[in-house]
Design a protein around this motif. Structure first.
Motif, PDB file in Angstrom:
ATOM      1  N   TRP A  87       0.846  -1.207   0.000  1.00 10.35           N
ATOM      2  CA  TRP A  87       0.000   0.000   0.000  1.00 10.35           C
ATOM      3  C   TRP A  87       0.878   1.252   0.000  1.00 10.35           C
ATOM      4  CZ3 TRP A  87      -0.771   4.408   2.749  1.00 10.35           C
ATOM      5  CH2 TRP A  87      -1.980   5.078   2.573  1.00 10.35           C
TER       6      TRP A  87
ATOM      7  N   PRO B 283      -2.263  -2.476  -4.438  1.00 13.07           N
ATOM      8  CA  PRO B 283      -3.466  -1.677  -4.704  1.00 13.07           C
ATOM      9  C   PRO B 283      -3.271  -0.716  -5.871  1.00 13.07           C
ATOM     10  CG  PRO B 283      -2.365  -0.912  -2.716  1.00 13.07           C
ATOM     11  CD  PRO B 283      -1.669  -2.172  -3.125  1.00 13.07           C
TER      12      PRO B 283
ATOM     13  N   SER C 146      -6.229   7.208   3.185  1.00 22.47           N
ATOM     14  CA  SER C 146      -6.174   6.980   4.629  1.00 22.47           C
ATOM     15  C   SER C 146      -6.943   8.094   5.327  1.00 22.47           C
ATOM     16  CB  SER C 146      -4.728   6.925   5.136  1.00 22.47           C
ATOM     17  OG  SER C 146      -4.145   8.215   5.158  1.00 22.47           O
TER      18      SER C 146
ATOM     19  N   GLU D  19       1.059   4.251  -2.740  1.00 24.65           N
ATOM     20  CA  GLU D  19       0.847   5.666  -2.409  1.00 24.65           C
ATOM     21  C   GLU D  19       1.995   6.517  -2.932  1.00 24.65           C
ATOM     22  OE1 GLU D  19       0.661   8.705   1.399  1.00 24.65           O
ATOM     23  OE2 GLU D  19       1.777   6.827   1.459  1.00 24.65           O
TER      24      GLU D  19
ATOM     25  N   GLY E 174      -7.796   0.749   0.414  1.00 18.42           N
ATOM     26  CA  GLY E 174      -7.258   0.681  -0.934  1.00 18.42           C
ATOM     27  C   GLY E 174      -8.237   0.007  -1.873  1.00 18.42           C
TER      28      GLY E 174
ATOM     29  N   THR F 232      -6.798   2.822   7.001  1.00 15.93           N
ATOM     30  CA  THR F 232      -6.145   2.761   5.698  1.00 15.93           C
ATOM     31  C   THR F 232      -6.930   1.865   4.760  1.00 15.93           C
ATOM     32  OG1 THR F 232      -4.023   3.033   6.825  1.00 15.93           O
ATOM     33  CG2 THR F 232      -3.961   2.277   4.547  1.00 15.93           C
TER      34      THR F 232
ATOM     35  N   THR G 292      -5.372   4.380  -3.278  1.00 18.13           N
ATOM     36  CA  THR G 292      -5.138   4.441  -1.840  1.00 18.13           C
ATOM     37  C   THR G 292      -5.895   5.603  -1.210  1.00 18.13           C
ATOM     38  OG1 THR G 292      -3.201   5.902  -2.036  1.00 18.13           O
ATOM     39  CG2 THR G 292      -2.788   3.521  -2.143  1.00 18.13           C
TER      40      THR G 292
END
Length: 441
Positions: free
Chosen positions: A39, A83, A88, A43, A71, A69, A86
């Motif tokens: 992940w 992923p 969060s 990002e 995805g 978090t 993304t």
């Protein structure tokens, strides 16, 4: 140990929408290091950053432990465990006018791989975030944006601006007050351990500031992962008052001029002051550095007071002024009642919201002490009340008190339902302190 907001199931509507495209929206298990590394790499790729080192991945894994978090995965991709999008999020306290705060849903790390554009992924993720926040009864959502054209469709609007300042230090001679304390060098590690207490001490003074710590804090000093090489050039100073109490600090770097050894540039990375003395002492120290001809300071207030503390106004200029913090009201009543107002009065607000969270008609009743009640209202507009119709975007822009209701009315973003209502709303909502957020998140 995870918190309730981290355990809340993924939004079913967005999950089903993406499933119809052959995609899976899901949470990342905060205890699964391998999944988290994938992940984090996704990002970094989304923001065109370098591939994170193993050291950086380990530090970020720990830094994201207090976030939710999510995805999006494509099982048909060449690397299906990585992923393709993304996001969060986490709840954080946002300062609002009146030295108060409201819990806001902070949204960060929004990326979609260029291989998966135009599939509705960003919309599904953001609407999922808003529905999750609403489900958890968080009244406001917020984010800082890399692109200003994306988030308006989700009800967000810029509510705190920022400025990048450029000062010709050969002309900007100090004319401000003489600080009674002292400036001294300290290590970055010292500020990492001791400085956050100063930041939190002054947070409630400025609408738009937010509660933060963890990775958002340590990255200011370049003390995490792949930023450590850049941190070699950072310097830190602390201001202590006459009694020896720390009242502020600054982090900066000096870049040598390749052609003139007396024309270096000093770049202020972060500066916080709990007192006027600390503000004056730190700025004077930075402006009077030997061999420096220019000072730059990014992500600073649009009404930076140092402009009034130097001899030449024209030596100080705004290199860039831009939107920074975007807010989105989810619960109109709770959000409006959380802040203080500049004058007493009554206002009827007819709020439209295509996503449905904030669509309402309320009567905002502000008392003489600036506190307010907001209640659903379906009657005739009272004789003593202002009345406007506006979108949730416009209300969110007004919320922190830095955007003019009159300007939004001229721009067609607010409709007066009674004459001179825009001016009345302006006088009620405007903050005496310009909203400002000092970090990216």
């Amino acid at each position: 140990m995870t918190s309730e907001f981290q355990r809340t199931p993924i939004d079913s509507r967005s999950h089903e929408r993406l499933a119809a495209e052959g995609l899976r929206l899901d949470l990342v298990d905060p205890g699964d290091r391998a999944a988290f590394d994938l992940w984090l790499r996704a990002e970094a790729r989304g923001f065109h950053g370098p591939r994170p080192s193993e050291e950086s991945l380990g530090e970020q894994f720990a830094g994201y432990a207090d976030r939710r978090t999510s995805g999006v995965w494509d099982e048909t991709a060449a690397e299906p465990d990585s992923p393709v999008a993304t996001v969060s999020s986490w709840p954080a306290e946002l300062t609002v006018p009146g030295r108060r705060s409201v819990t806001a849903w902070a949204i960060s790390a929004v990326t979609v791989a260029p291989t998966h554009r135009r599939l509705g992924i960003a919309r599904a993720m953001l609407e999922a975030e808003l529905r999750t926040a609403h489900r958890l009864e968080v009244p406001v959502a917020m984010l800082t944006v890399s692109e200003a054209t994306i988030y308006g469709r989700f009800g967000f609007a810029p509510s705190a601006m920022t400025a990048d300042w450029r000062i010709d230090t050969t002309r900007a001679k100090w004319t401000g007050k003489e600080a009674s304390g002292r400036v001294q060098f300290v290590s970055l590690e010292h500020l990492r351990d001791e400085g956050l207490a100063i930041v939190e001490r002054v947070r409630l003074r400025t609408p738009g500031q937010m509660e933060f710590g963890g990775q958002l804090w340590t990255r200011l000093f370049g003390l995490v992962g792949d930023d450590k090489d850049a941190a070699k050039h950072l310097r830190a100073v602390r201001f202590d008052d006459a009694a020896g109490v720390a009242q502020g600090f600054a982090v900066y770097r000096i870049t040598e001029s390749p052609t003139d050894f007396a024309a270096h540039t000093l770049d202020v990375k972060f500066l916080v002051a709990a007192t006027d003395d600390a503000y004056a002492g730190l700025w004077r120290f930075l402006l009077e550095q030997d061999l420096v001809s220019e000072l730059t300071a990014t992500l600073r207030p649009v009404d930076e007071a140092v402009l009034w503390q130097v001899s030449d106004f024209r030596a100080v200029r705004v290199a860039q002024r831009r939107d920074h913090l975007w807010t989105r009201i989810l619960d109109v009543t709770a959000a409006l009642e959380a802040r203080h107002y500049s004058r007493s009065g009554r206002t009827v607000l007819e709020v439209s919201d295509p996503l449905g969270f904030a669509a309402t008609r309320v009567l905002l009743d502000v008392a003489a002490d600036g506190s307010a009640t907001a209640a659903p209202f379906d009657g005739d507009v009272p004789d003593d009340a202002a009345a406007v119709a506006l979108s949730v975007n416009a209300l969110s822009a007004l919320y922190l008190g830095g955007v003019s209701a009159v300007s939004l009315t001229i721009a067609g973003r607010i409709t007066e339902l009674r004459e001179d209502s825009a001016l009345a709303v302006d006088r009620t909502f405007r903050s005496s302190v310009e909203p400002w957020l000092s970090i990216w998140f």
